[in-house]
Design a protein around this motif. Structure first.
Motif, PDB file in Angstrom:
ATOM      1  N   UNK A   1       0.858  -0.967  -0.078  1.00  0.00           N
ATOM      2  CA  UNK A   1       0.156   0.065   0.015  1.00  0.00           C
ATOM      3  C   UNK A   1       0.968   1.250   0.067  1.00  0.00           C
ATOM      4  N   UNK A   2       1.910   1.394   0.567  1.00  0.00           N
ATOM      5  CA  UNK A   2       2.927   2.417   0.858  1.00  0.00           C
ATOM      6  C   UNK A   2       3.449   2.731  -0.754  1.00  0.00           C
ATOM      7  N   UNK A   3       3.751   1.578  -1.205  1.00  0.00           N
ATOM      8  CA  UNK A   3       4.483   1.705  -2.624  1.00  0.00           C
ATOM      9  C   UNK A   3       3.408   2.448  -3.586  1.00  0.00           C
ATOM     10  N   UNK A   4       2.125   2.070  -3.545  1.00  0.00           N
ATOM     11  CA  UNK A   4       1.244   2.753  -4.358  1.00  0.00           C
ATOM     12  C   UNK A   4       1.171   4.054  -3.732  1.00  0.00           C
ATOM     13  N   UNK A   5       1.011   4.542  -2.629  1.00  0.00           N
ATOM     14  CA  UNK A   5       0.769   6.060  -2.083  1.00  0.00           C
ATOM     15  C   UNK A   5       2.135   6.717  -2.745  1.00  0.00           C
ATOM     16  N   UNK A   6       3.294   6.160  -2.549  1.00  0.00           N
ATOM     17  CA  UNK A   6       4.739   6.957  -3.012  1.00  0.00           C
ATOM     18  C   UNK A   6       4.511   7.018  -4.514  1.00  0.00           C
ATOM     19  N   UNK A   7       3.929   6.090  -5.148  1.00  0.00           N
ATOM     20  CA  UNK A   7       3.843   6.420  -6.868  1.00  0.00           C
ATOM     21  C   UNK A   7       2.842   7.429  -7.252  1.00  0.00           C
ATOM     22  N   UNK A   8       1.911   7.208  -6.350  1.00  0.00           N
ATOM     23  CA  UNK A   8       0.931   8.589  -6.629  1.00  0.00           C
ATOM     24  C   UNK A   8       1.374   9.651  -6.219  1.00  0.00           C
TER      25      UNK A   8
ATOM     26  N   UNK B   1      11.748  10.141  -3.779  1.00  0.00           N
ATOM     27  CA  UNK B   1      11.289   9.556  -2.598  1.00  0.00           C
ATOM     28  C   UNK B   1      10.911   7.912  -2.883  1.00  0.00           C
ATOM     29  N   UNK B   2      11.708   7.395  -2.230  1.00  0.00           N
ATOM     30  CA  UNK B   2      11.497   5.734  -2.482  1.00  0.00           C
ATOM     31  C   UNK B   2      11.176   5.058  -1.156  1.00  0.00           C
ATOM     32  N   UNK B   3      10.588   3.964  -1.225  1.00  0.00           N
ATOM     33  CA  UNK B   3      10.197   2.833  -0.393  1.00  0.00           C
ATOM     34  C   UNK B   3      11.491   1.697  -0.343  1.00  0.00           C
TER      35      UNK B   3
ATOM     36  N   UNK C   1      11.510   4.749   4.702  1.00  0.00           N
ATOM     37  CA  UNK C   1      11.396   5.779   3.309  1.00  0.00           C
ATOM     38  C   UNK C   1      12.662   6.417   3.337  1.00  0.00           C
ATOM     39  N   UNK C   2      12.981   6.895   2.019  1.00  0.00           N
ATOM     40  CA  UNK C   2      14.164   7.801   1.856  1.00  0.00           C
ATOM     41  C   UNK C   2      13.664   8.641   1.044  1.00  0.00           C
ATOM     42  N   UNK C   3      14.202   9.822   1.139  1.00  0.00           N
ATOM     43  CA  UNK C   3      13.940  11.064   0.155  1.00  0.00           C
ATOM     44  C   UNK C   3      15.060  12.030   0.144  1.00  0.00           C
ATOM     45  N   UNK C   4      15.420  12.461  -0.859  1.00  0.00           N
ATOM     46  CA  UNK C   4      15.961  13.926  -1.076  1.00  0.00           C
ATOM     47  C   UNK C   4      14.877  15.052  -0.984  1.00  0.00           C
ATOM     48  N   UNK C   5      14.957  16.122  -0.098  1.00  0.00           N
ATOM     49  CA  UNK C   5      14.147  17.068   0.102  1.00  0.00           C
ATOM     50  C   UNK C   5      14.698  18.459   0.194  1.00  0.00           C
ATOM     51  N   UNK C   6      14.317  19.572  -0.533  1.00  0.00           N
ATOM     52  CA  UNK C   6      14.882  20.785  -0.688  1.00  0.00           C
ATOM     53  C   UNK C   6      14.807  21.579   0.703  1.00  0.00           C
ATOM     54  N   UNK C   7      16.054  22.455   0.537  1.00  0.00           N
ATOM     55  CA  UNK C   7      16.032  23.185   1.838  1.00  0.00           C
ATOM     56  C   UNK C   7      15.711  24.725   1.380  1.00  0.00           C
TER      57      UNK C   7
END
Length: 227
Positions: free
Chosen positions: A110-117, A146-148, A162-168
């Motif tokens: 389910x989390x993979x679906x949310x991430x893709x969305x 953003x990846x699971x 989860x792992x993500x590159x997020x802007x500052x």
């Protein structure tokens, strides 16, 4: 803590002028309360660097710092180099997403679906609290990746990594705000900043080149740029 360590190793710090002089030490991006990091950075201005062995400085400082904080690298930067606050454009974060209290556990599928969305969406509008007031922002442009990574364990109540590159900047995004975009039934756990990124001639790199510790087990590391 750092000023005490600098005094212990007799580092010749430069001081500000005025009624109450302060060491010219500036830190990078603030780390939210309760979050971990494996690599933090600070800038230190010296009054006289001629007798300072920069290569040996990390080991000297580590011996003067509390257990659990280790200096791993130092280098001289040229005058005019932007401050860390100005230079860092994005951070990599790794954290656990779990179902909030009273909500159904979220499995990997389910989390993979949310991430893709979310990644396919052109916008992601969330309401967040900044400087004591609520504001509504579209944070989608601040989520570079953003990846699971997978489940924390066999028990789905333990959540997923989860792992993500997020802007500052210009828009700063935190892992908790990514979870808001993924669904109202999620909470964060074990949040850790693993990288801070600057841009040089179109290429992305960290403020200092250093071997990255194991992000799952590594202790906090401090990296110093002396000028």
């Amino acid at each position: 803590m750092w000023e005490r360590a600098f005094r212990r190793v007799q580092l010749p710090l430069a001081y500000s002028e005025g009624f109450s002089p302060r060491p010219k030490v500036s830190f990078g991006l603030a780390l939210p309360t309760g979050h971990e990091s494996v690599a933090e950075y600070l800038d230190v201005e010296l009054s006289d660097a001629r007798d300072v062995d920069v290569t040996a400085l990390p080991a000297r400082l580590s011996g003067a710092l509390p257990v659990g904080v280790e200096a791993t690298a130092a280098e001289v930067i040229t005058p005019g180099t932007p401050s860390l606050q100005e230079d860092v454009t994005a951070c990599t974060w790794r954290w656990v997403a779990v179902a909030s209290e009273g909500s159904k556990p979220i499995g990997s599928a389910e989390m993979a679906v949310r991430v893709d969305y979310l990644l396919a969406a052109s916008s992601a509008v969330v309401t967040r609290t900044r400087k004591g007031s609520e504001q509504t922002d579209d944070i989608r442009s601040g989520i570079s990746t953003l990846q699971l990574l997978g489940p924390v364990g066999p028990d789905p109540t333990h959540g997923v990594w989860l792992e993500a590159d997020l802007a500052c900047r210009p828009l700063s995004v935190r892992p908790s705000e990514v979870l808001l975009a993924l669904g109202p039934d999620l909470e964060e756990r074990s949040v850790r900043r693993t990288h801070q990124w600057i841009l040089r001639e179109g290429a992305r790199r960290e403020p200092l080149v250093v071997a990255t510790p194991d992000v799952a087990t590594g202790a906090p590391h401090a990296l110093e740029r002396a000028s």
